[in-house]
Enzyme design. Structure first.
Site, PDB file in Angstrom:
ATOM      1  N   GLU A 142     -22.705  38.808 -40.311  1.00 60.84           N
ATOM      2  CA  GLU A 142     -22.562  38.149 -41.617  1.00 60.84           C
ATOM      3  C   GLU A 142     -21.197  38.503 -42.185  1.00 60.84           C
ATOM      4  O   GLU A 142     -20.584  39.462 -41.724  1.00 60.84           O
ATOM      5  CB  GLU A 142     -23.660  38.654 -42.572  1.00 60.84           C
ATOM      6  CG  GLU A 142     -25.057  38.321 -42.086  1.00 60.84           C
ATOM      7  CD  GLU A 142     -26.138  38.832 -43.034  1.00 60.84           C
ATOM      8  OE1 GLU A 142     -25.787  39.363 -44.110  1.00 60.84           O
ATOM      9  OE2 GLU A 142     -27.317  38.686 -42.678  1.00 60.84           O
ATOM     10  N   GLY A 144     -20.503  40.113 -44.652  1.00 64.26           N
ATOM     11  CA  GLY A 144     -20.479  41.493 -45.132  1.00 64.26           C
ATOM     12  C   GLY A 144     -21.062  42.501 -44.163  1.00 64.26           C
ATOM     13  O   GLY A 144     -21.223  43.671 -44.502  1.00 64.26           O
ATOM     14  N   ALA A 145     -21.444  42.066 -42.968  1.00 66.36           N
ATOM     15  CA  ALA A 145     -22.050  42.992 -42.011  1.00 66.36           C
ATOM     16  C   ALA A 145     -21.592  42.660 -40.601  1.00 66.36           C
ATOM     17  O   ALA A 145     -22.070  41.717 -39.981  1.00 66.36           O
ATOM     18  CB  ALA A 145     -23.575  42.933 -42.101  1.00 66.36           C
ATOM     19  N   GLY A 146     -20.597  43.414 -40.130  1.00 68.14           N
ATOM     20  CA  GLY A 146     -20.094  43.216 -38.779  1.00 68.14           C
ATOM     21  C   GLY A 146     -20.619  44.325 -37.896  1.00 68.14           C
ATOM     22  O   GLY A 146     -21.747  44.266 -37.401  1.00 68.14           O
ATOM     23  N   SER A 147     -19.821  45.383 -37.752  1.00 71.32           N
ATOM     24  CA  SER A 147     -20.279  46.535 -36.969  1.00 71.32           C
ATOM     25  C   SER A 147     -21.522  47.160 -37.592  1.00 71.32           C
ATOM     26  O   SER A 147     -22.415  47.623 -36.890  1.00 71.32           O
ATOM     27  CB  SER A 147     -19.175  47.590 -36.892  1.00 71.32           C
ATOM     28  OG  SER A 147     -18.133  47.139 -36.066  1.00 71.32           O
ATOM     29  N   ILE A 172     -20.712  32.798 -35.002  1.00 69.35           N
ATOM     30  CA  ILE A 172     -21.823  32.625 -34.065  1.00 69.35           C
ATOM     31  C   ILE A 172     -21.396  31.694 -32.918  1.00 69.35           C
ATOM     32  O   ILE A 172     -21.170  30.498 -33.135  1.00 69.35           O
ATOM     33  CB  ILE A 172     -23.063  32.036 -34.770  1.00 69.35           C
ATOM     34  CG1 ILE A 172     -23.378  32.818 -36.056  1.00 69.35           C
ATOM     35  CG2 ILE A 172     -24.273  32.048 -33.820  1.00 69.35           C
ATOM     36  CD1 ILE A 172     -23.545  34.312 -35.889  1.00 69.35           C
ATOM     37  N   ARG A 263     -23.664  43.871 -22.687  1.00 69.13           N
ATOM     38  CA  ARG A 263     -22.358  44.539 -22.732  1.00 69.13           C
ATOM     39  C   ARG A 263     -21.667  44.582 -21.375  1.00 69.13           C
ATOM     40  O   ARG A 263     -20.467  44.277 -21.289  1.00 69.13           O
ATOM     41  CB  ARG A 263     -22.477  45.936 -23.361  1.00 69.13           C
ATOM     42  CG  ARG A 263     -22.501  45.817 -24.866  1.00 69.13           C
ATOM     43  CD  ARG A 263     -22.757  47.115 -25.592  1.00 69.13           C
ATOM     44  NE  ARG A 263     -22.649  46.836 -27.037  1.00 69.13           N
ATOM     45  CZ  ARG A 263     -23.220  47.544 -27.982  1.00 69.13           C
ATOM     46  NH1 ARG A 263     -23.977  48.580 -27.659  1.00 69.13           N
ATOM     47  NH2 ARG A 263     -23.055  47.222 -29.239  1.00 69.13           N
ATOM     48  N   GLY A 359       8.998  40.045 -18.470  1.00 72.89           N
ATOM     49  CA  GLY A 359      10.133  39.943 -19.387  1.00 72.89           C
ATOM     50  C   GLY A 359       9.900  38.843 -20.397  1.00 72.89           C
ATOM     51  O   GLY A 359       8.791  38.299 -20.492  1.00 72.89           O
ATOM     52  N   GLU A 385     -19.451  41.881 -29.579  1.00 76.33           N
ATOM     53  CA  GLU A 385     -20.460  42.657 -28.833  1.00 76.33           C
ATOM     54  C   GLU A 385     -20.291  44.159 -29.047  1.00 76.33           C
ATOM     55  O   GLU A 385     -20.571  44.954 -28.177  1.00 76.33           O
ATOM     56  CB  GLU A 385     -20.356  42.370 -27.338  1.00 76.33           C
ATOM     57  CG  GLU A 385     -20.795  40.990 -26.953  1.00 76.33           C
ATOM     58  CD  GLU A 385     -22.294  40.891 -26.803  1.00 76.33           C
ATOM     59  OE1 GLU A 385     -22.864  40.069 -27.541  1.00 76.33           O
ATOM     60  OE2 GLU A 385     -22.885  41.623 -25.996  1.00 76.33           O
TER      61      GLU A 385
END
Lengths: 406, 404
Positions: A142, A144-147, A172, A263, A359, A385
């Protein structure tokens, strides 16, 4: 048993056929897909027939395994097979593994905690994709909510036999095109993980809509959507696993179980992209840094190349080990996180170093578009993830006594 | 089939070696370090297990086991005491060198004594390094000049492990000074031959329990049949010797990493600061997680390379995997040694704790057989499908010298 690293005949065949496909069909279209900014539908449709035949030929085998409770990867393949295939696909095109039709990240929670009816209802739709491509998706993050997954604010409240969901989900993968999303919500944010519930929300449900499609640095051929839930009403049989399964911490664990399985797969994708950049740089060195005579500083270039090579190799082996453990029913949360942390890091370094080795030429879109594309594609592999930092939290919790949180 | 599970035999052997390492080597680590040698008792126990001979062909009294077994056992010994892995009796690098460069007759002749009674008192050595580059040309100062059907060796070899203890050694010398690395040859020399002298034993930063010194050769006459020809291709055989020996060092480095990591992990569980175990702080916990990944990755790479040799994969593939394993494991060992001391704080600096020794040993291990830099050059050359540049890949005073 013995320690060995050779592929079985079946695995060799699988790898070789996918290598042919990536080299002659996928890689040549990769840049066009990136520019078109959207999933390569035409190609995926062409592939769907093949996928369907793959699914049905392995279905019997996987059905038996699922009954015994063994984990299976995509298309009923073993985890290790999935890792081999995924690395090759990502080598061909970085975004492609994320665009593959099927339940996607939504698969593991449905498979792991769904009731028999839910499994049949939600997974059954993927058996036949000859008519249209079908997707499942996983909606957890969300704004406000990742990790901090436990901090989700999307709410759910029971009304009669229904649940009413309100909130916003972001970033998503395939969320917009998915037939259903596994949506995480909370009955009460103050309960933390214990308040979490997972729902399967079908496309077209009242109150469920798609917000914007994100513009991203890389992986532009993968579609990333924002989802909006406004008084979105779903029946109680959409609650994943049924109410009884939430008496414990299951709700949150449902989210986490997904990651133990996925993972290493994400690590394999990263390694495939890293390998692509590494091989590109290797071939550039072969062609441009003439070795028929002494070239100043060539040893320094060799050292850079070798460092990339060894880190990719290390990440690949740890990833294989995590997959091998899963195939043998050995708990692998720590190793799964290790593979993700090592794979992401090694691949990012590979894509950065590949440009450095070539280069300034390496930054020219005219001649080396793939290099600049991979550089853009790879960064998110140390973010989604579970960021590299989150992986280290998972790992250290399994090493340090009584470490619950920081 | 990809598999990470060792055979039952290997598991059994590994556990008996681990037993020896934890009971006979670990508790005596400081004692051995002070005495600057492994006690006869511990050497005998290791000899009875067959350590040091396991990888040698059965014809010469070895067990003919593959590198996968060897690396697993080396890791265990080094986890007990990294120094012991370099100081136990046996042919060691001399054995690997004979197997790769010598004929079957030469292997039997020179290696058989190591398997016999009293093997725990016998050491072998490889005199490769020198302490000064020859500015005007590639190669070494030590020369071998043909005289009838014999060779006369003159010069001085440095950084020779077991210089003082070995009674037999391989000496590398230039047979053709104008040919640079192509003019290099190897000879078996016995310590008691006239003209062979041993320089003063060096004191080293780490692994000081191993005997390090120099060999002086003053008109040493060796017969032509003591020359190791290395089969059809001397350069390839030489590379194989260095690669396999370096892989064993990488396995020891992995053992060191593992032990340093375990000690650090226990310490951060018990040491408290600001009212909680220091492991409960992210800065510490993340470091512990990084070192755990180092151990895991080192071991996997070492196993991968060992499996490549055992399966008879093409030389370039073996060299590539070995290069990756060596450079990664050596650098990881240094990181682990350093981290273990760092997480102990001031206590880590004190000799009461084992971690300062592990940190010194780690630096020394990075300078054994092949350095990370040389292993990287090796891997890159193999990856690019080139002729391996010996001058960049082998330890020389022109690039980096190592302890062989």
């Amino acid at each position: 048993m013995t320690i060995e690293f050779s592929l079985s005949k079946k695995q060799e065949f699988l790898r070789d056929s996918i290598q042919n496909l990536t080299k002659f069909v996928i890689r040549p279209q990769s840049l066009a897909w990136d520019k078109a900014h959207g999933i390569p539908e035409t190609f995926l449709r062409q592939m769907a027939t093949l996928n369907t035949s793959m699914t049905s030929s392995t279905k019997k085998e996987s059905g038996e395994k699922e009954e015994r409770g063994e984990s299976t990867g995509n298309f009923g393949m073993k985890n290790l097979d999935t890792l081999l295939v995924t690395e090759e696909l990502a080598w061909g095109d970085a975004a492609l593994p994320l665009c593959m039709p099927g339940p996607g990240l939504g698969g593991p929670p449905v498979r792991g905690t769904g009731t028999p009816e839910q499994k049949k209802r939600y997974l059954g739709i993927f058996e036949d994709m000859s008519e249209s491509l079908k997707y499942g998706a996983y909606a957890l993050t969300e704004p406000g909510a990742g990790s901090d997954v436990a901090g989700i604010r999307t709410s759910c409240r029971k009304e009669g036999n229904d649940w009413v969901l309100n909130g916003r989900k972001c970033y998503i993968t395939n969320g917009a095109r998915a037939s259903w999303n596994v949506v995480f919500a909370t009955i009460d944010p103050s309960l933390g993980r214990a308040g979490h519930r997972a729902f399967v929300v079908e496309k077209g449900t009242n109150g469920f809509s798609v917000g914007r499609i994100e513009e991203k640095m890389g992986l532009r051929a993968s579609e990333t959507a924002e989802l909006v839930l406004e008084d979105c009403r779903v029946s109680e049989d959409c609650l994943l696993g049924g109410e009884a399964s939430y008496q414990s911490k299951e709700g949150f664990m449902t989210a986490m179980k997904t990651f133990d399985n996925t993972r290493p797969i994400v690590a394999a994708m990263a390694i495939g992209i890293g390998r692509a950049a590494y091989e590109y740089a290797r071939d550039f060195v072969k062609e441009n840094y003439a070795l028929t005579r002494h070239v100043p500083r060539v040893a320094a270039i060799y050292e850079r190349l070798a460092k990339v090579g060894r880190n990719l190799s290390a990440a690949r082996l740890v990833t294989w080990r995590a997959g091998w453990m899963a195939d043998h029913g050995i708990a692998n949360a720590k190793e799964a996180s290790m593979s993700k942390a090592l794979g992401g890091q090694a691949a990012i370094a590979a894509c950065i170093e590949a440009i450095e080795i070539c280069g300034v030429e390496g930054t020219l879109q005219k001649d080396h578009q793939l290099l600049e594309k991979w550089f853009r594609d790879i960064k998110v592999y140390d973010i989604f993830e579970g960021t590299g930092q989150i992986q280290r939290i998972v790992i250290s919790k399994r090493l340090i006594t009584n470490l619950k949180s920081f | 089939m990809i598999s990470f599970e060792p055979t039952e035999d290997d598991t059994l052997m590994q556990s008996s070696v681990a037993d020896l390492a934890q009971k006979a080597l670990r508790p005596k680590m400081r004692e051995h370090e002070k005495a600057r040698e492994i006690s006869a008792e511990a050497r005998e126990a290791a000899f009875e297990l067959g350590l040091g001979l396991l990888g040698l062909p059965e014809a010469v009294g070895g067990a003919g086991l593959g590198l996968r077994t060897a690396v697993a056992l080396e890791e265990e010994v080094a986890a007990g005491d990294p120094g012991a892995a370099f100081a136990l009796a046996g042919p060691s690098a001399f054995g690997t060198c004979l197997v790769e460069l010598g004929s079957t007759e030469q292997q039997e002749k020179y290696l058989a004594p190591f398997a016999g009674a009293g093997g725990h008192t016998r050491f072998g050595a490889v005199a490769f390094g020198e302490d000064k580059p020859v500015v005007e040309r590639a190669g070494f100062r030590t020369t071998a000049t043909k005289k009838g059907d014999a060779w006369i060796l003159r010069g001085k070899k440095s950084y020779v492990r077991n210089a003082g203890r070995a009674d037999v050694l391989v000496v590398f010398a230039q047979v053709d000074e104008s040919a640079g690395w192509d003019g290099l040859a190897a000879f078996v020399v016995k310590k008691d031959q006239p003209g062979v002298g041993v320089g003063e034993r060096e004191t080293t930063l780490g692994l000081d329990v191993a005997d390090v010194g120099s060999i002086v050769l003053e008109d040493v006459e060796v017969r032509d049949d003591a020359r190791l020809l290395g089969g059809d291709d001397f350069a390839s055989s030489l590379l194989r010797f260095f690669a396999k020996e370096a892989l064993l060092v990488a396995a020891r480095a992995t053992g060191l990493s593992r032990e340093a990591f375990e000690i650090a992990r226990e310490y951060v569980d018990t040491r408290k600061a600001f009212g909680k175990p220091i492991g409960h702080f992210q800065a510490v916990a993340f470091t512990v997680a990084d070192r755990a990944m180092d151990v895991e990755a080192s071991r996997s790479l070492v196993q991968r390379a060992a499996a490549a040799w055992d399966a008879g994969e093409p030389l370039a593939a073996c060299l590539l995997h070995t290069g990756h394993a060596v450079s990664f494991a050596l650098e990881a060992a240094m990181r682990n040694g350093d981290t273990a001391v760092q997480l102990h704080g001031g206590a880590g600096f004190m000799r009461d704790y084992p971690v300062e020794k592990l940190m010194r040993d780690a630096k020394q291990i990075q300078l054994c057989v092949l350095t990370s830099e040389q292993a990287d050059q090796l891997a890159a050359a193999a990856e690019l499908g080139q002729k391996v540049p010996l001058g960049l890949v082998l330890p020389t005073p022109e690039t980096q010298s190592t302890l062989v």
